[in-house]
Write a protein that holds these residues in place. Structure first.
Motif, PDB file in Angstrom:
ATOM      1  N   VAL A 126       0.859  -1.171   0.000  1.00  0.00           N
ATOM      2  CA  VAL A 126       0.000   0.000   0.000  1.00  0.00           C
ATOM      3  C   VAL A 126       0.901   1.228   0.000  1.00  0.00           C
ATOM      4  O   VAL A 126       1.631   1.457   0.961  1.00  0.00           O
ATOM      5  CB  VAL A 126      -0.926   0.026   1.232  1.00  0.00           C
ATOM      6  N   GLY A 127       0.874   1.996  -1.080  1.00  0.00           N
ATOM      7  CA  GLY A 127       1.654   3.231  -1.089  1.00  0.00           C
ATOM      8  C   GLY A 127       2.717   3.274  -2.155  1.00  0.00           C
ATOM      9  O   GLY A 127       2.408   3.236  -3.335  1.00  0.00           O
ATOM     10  N   LEU A 128       3.975   3.329  -1.724  1.00  0.00           N
ATOM     11  CA  LEU A 128       5.071   3.549  -2.655  1.00  0.00           C
ATOM     12  C   LEU A 128       5.183   2.424  -3.684  1.00  0.00           C
ATOM     13  O   LEU A 128       5.413   1.272  -3.335  1.00  0.00           O
ATOM     14  CB  LEU A 128       6.400   3.671  -1.910  1.00  0.00           C
ATOM     15  N   GLU A 129       5.038   2.802  -4.933  1.00  0.00           N
ATOM     16  CA  GLU A 129       5.083   1.814  -6.005  1.00  0.00           C
ATOM     17  C   GLU A 129       6.453   1.170  -6.138  1.00  0.00           C
ATOM     18  O   GLU A 129       6.580   0.034  -6.592  1.00  0.00           O
ATOM     19  CB  GLU A 129       4.671   2.470  -7.331  1.00  0.00           C
ATOM     20  N   SER A 130       7.504   1.871  -5.703  1.00  0.00           N
ATOM     21  CA  SER A 130       8.855   1.310  -5.809  1.00  0.00           C
ATOM     22  C   SER A 130       8.993   0.028  -4.986  1.00  0.00           C
ATOM     23  O   SER A 130       9.779  -0.851  -5.335  1.00  0.00           O
ATOM     24  CB  SER A 130       9.904   2.336  -5.387  1.00  0.00           C
ATOM     25  N   PHE A 131       8.223  -0.115  -3.900  1.00  0.00           N
ATOM     26  CA  PHE A 131       8.269  -1.352  -3.121  1.00  0.00           C
ATOM     27  C   PHE A 131       7.707  -2.506  -3.953  1.00  0.00           C
ATOM     28  O   PHE A 131       8.237  -3.608  -3.944  1.00  0.00           O
ATOM     29  CB  PHE A 131       7.484  -1.224  -1.821  1.00  0.00           C
ATOM     30  N   THR A 132       6.608  -2.242  -4.670  1.00  0.00           N
ATOM     31  CA  THR A 132       6.029  -3.256  -5.538  1.00  0.00           C
ATOM     32  C   THR A 132       7.017  -3.638  -6.629  1.00  0.00           C
ATOM     33  O   THR A 132       7.234  -4.818  -6.907  1.00  0.00           O
ATOM     34  CB  THR A 132       4.712  -2.730  -6.174  1.00  0.00           C
ATOM     35  N   GLU A 133       7.638  -2.645  -7.242  1.00  0.00           N
ATOM     36  CA  GLU A 133       8.588  -2.906  -8.316  1.00  0.00           C
ATOM     37  C   GLU A 133       9.759  -3.744  -7.825  1.00  0.00           C
ATOM     38  O   GLU A 133      10.232  -4.644  -8.523  1.00  0.00           O
ATOM     39  CB  GLU A 133       9.079  -1.586  -8.905  1.00  0.00           C
ATOM     40  N   SER A 134      10.218  -3.472  -6.606  1.00  0.00           N
ATOM     41  CA  SER A 134      11.325  -4.241  -6.034  1.00  0.00           C
ATOM     42  C   SER A 134      10.936  -5.705  -5.867  1.00  0.00           C
ATOM     43  O   SER A 134      11.710  -6.607  -6.195  1.00  0.00           O
ATOM     44  CB  SER A 134      11.736  -3.643  -4.691  1.00  0.00           C
ATOM     45  N   LEU A 135       9.733  -5.956  -5.365  1.00  0.00           N
ATOM     46  CA  LEU A 135       9.270  -7.334  -5.201  1.00  0.00           C
ATOM     47  C   LEU A 135       9.064  -8.017  -6.544  1.00  0.00           C
ATOM     48  O   LEU A 135       9.405  -9.192  -6.717  1.00  0.00           O
ATOM     49  CB  LEU A 135       7.983  -7.358  -4.376  1.00  0.00           C
ATOM     50  N   GLN A 136       8.520  -7.283  -7.501  1.00  0.00           N
ATOM     51  CA  GLN A 136       8.331  -7.851  -8.839  1.00  0.00           C
ATOM     52  C   GLN A 136       9.672  -8.226  -9.464  1.00  0.00           C
ATOM     53  O   GLN A 136       9.789  -9.267 -10.111  1.00  0.00           O
ATOM     54  CB  GLN A 136       7.585  -6.867  -9.739  1.00  0.00           C
ATOM     55  N   ALA A 137      10.686  -7.396  -9.268  1.00  0.00           N
ATOM     56  CA  ALA A 137      12.019  -7.673  -9.816  1.00  0.00           C
ATOM     57  C   ALA A 137      12.597  -8.963  -9.217  1.00  0.00           C
ATOM     58  O   ALA A 137      13.418  -9.624  -9.849  1.00  0.00           O
ATOM     59  CB  ALA A 137      12.956  -6.503  -9.550  1.00  0.00           C
ATOM     60  N   GLN A 138      12.146  -9.302  -8.013  1.00  0.00           N
ATOM     61  CA  GLN A 138      12.600 -10.527  -7.353  1.00  0.00           C
ATOM     62  C   GLN A 138      11.648 -11.696  -7.628  1.00  0.00           C
ATOM     63  O   GLN A 138      11.765 -12.745  -7.008  1.00  0.00           O
ATOM     64  CB  GLN A 138      12.718 -10.291  -5.854  1.00  0.00           C
ATOM     65  N   GLU A 139      10.701 -11.467  -8.528  1.00  0.00           N
ATOM     66  CA  GLU A 139       9.705 -12.456  -8.926  1.00  0.00           C
ATOM     67  C   GLU A 139       8.850 -12.944  -7.755  1.00  0.00           C
ATOM     68  O   GLU A 139       8.413 -14.083  -7.714  1.00  0.00           O
ATOM     69  CB  GLU A 139      10.377 -13.627  -9.647  1.00  0.00           C
ATOM     70  N   ALA A 140       8.629 -12.053  -6.801  1.00  0.00           N
ATOM     71  CA  ALA A 140       7.750 -12.362  -5.679  1.00  0.00           C
ATOM     72  C   ALA A 140       6.322 -11.960  -6.034  1.00  0.00           C
ATOM     73  O   ALA A 140       6.105 -11.020  -6.799  1.00  0.00           O
ATOM     74  CB  ALA A 140       8.204 -11.604  -4.436  1.00  0.00           C
ATOM     75  N   GLY A 141       5.358 -12.667  -5.479  1.00  0.00           N
ATOM     76  CA  GLY A 141       3.966 -12.300  -5.693  1.00  0.00           C
ATOM     77  C   GLY A 141       3.644 -11.023  -4.938  1.00  0.00           C
ATOM     78  O   GLY A 141       3.958 -10.903  -3.756  1.00  0.00           O
TER      79      GLY A 141
END
Length: 188
Positions: free
Chosen positions: A146-161
């Motif tokens: 919830v919030g900063l999109e960069s956290f989502t991008e970081s998880l996506q880069a690590q192939e995490a759901g």
């Protein structure tokens, strides 16, 4: 409570420091557990902000005849712009016990917590963990950001759901405008 109308506590430690002091002044508090998050989008020197408050809290406890432990879990990597080793050193210099995993932090805080009625925190070796049946977790874990999109991008880069929720504080975080919105809602 900690984010409405203001920066997230990862960026602005004002409310965290106020709460740290409030809890440190409570004679029933023996251990304070906190996290220090590093990385892009976090405060440039979180330990530098928190260390004086930790030192003051511990000094007040000693002045009141109490012992207060502060356990800080530093979440980050050596690649983060805040210099993880320097952050750890700053916290340890004021007497915080620093670990780098939430599990270790929780276990240590539990071991430091005094027995009921004892009133004295003490360091004890970690107890062996109870056996946990990992079959309980049947489906893959997915983070909700919830919030900063960069956290989502970081998880996506690590192939995490991960599921991203594009949330922003009401009225852009402007307290005056939020007050107006609240009054309009209550008249509604």
């Amino acid at each position: 409570e900690f984010t409405v109308g203001r920066l997230h506590p990862m960026l602005d430690h004002t409310l965290r420091i106020q709460r740290l002091m409030q809890e440190a002044n409570d004679p029933e508090t023996a251990v304070i557990l906190l996290d220090v998050v590093l990385g892009y989008g976090a405060h440039p020197d979180p330990a530098g902000e928190l260390a004086p408050a930790i030192q003051k809290a511990r000094e007040r406890a000693v002045g009141a005849g109490r012992h207060l432990e502060v356990v800080a879990v530093v979440v980050g990597t050596d690649e983060d712009p805040q210099n993880m080793a320097g952050q750890i050193e700053t916290l340890e210099a004021v007497g915080a016990v620093v670990v780098t995993s939430n599990e270790d932090a929780a276990r240590l805080a539990g071991n430091l917590t005094p027995s009921v009625g004892d009133g004295k925190a003490r360091r004890t070796p970690a107890q062996p963990a109870a056996e946990v049946n990992l079959n309980i977790i049947k489906s893959p874990l997915v983070a909700i950001n919830v919030g900063l999109e960069s956290f989502t991008e970081s998880l996506q880069a690590q192939e995490a759901g991960v599921v991203h929720v594009n949330w922003r504080p009401p009225a852009g975080g402007n307290e005056r405008l939020m007050g107006i919105l609240e009054r309009m809602k209550s008249k509604g």
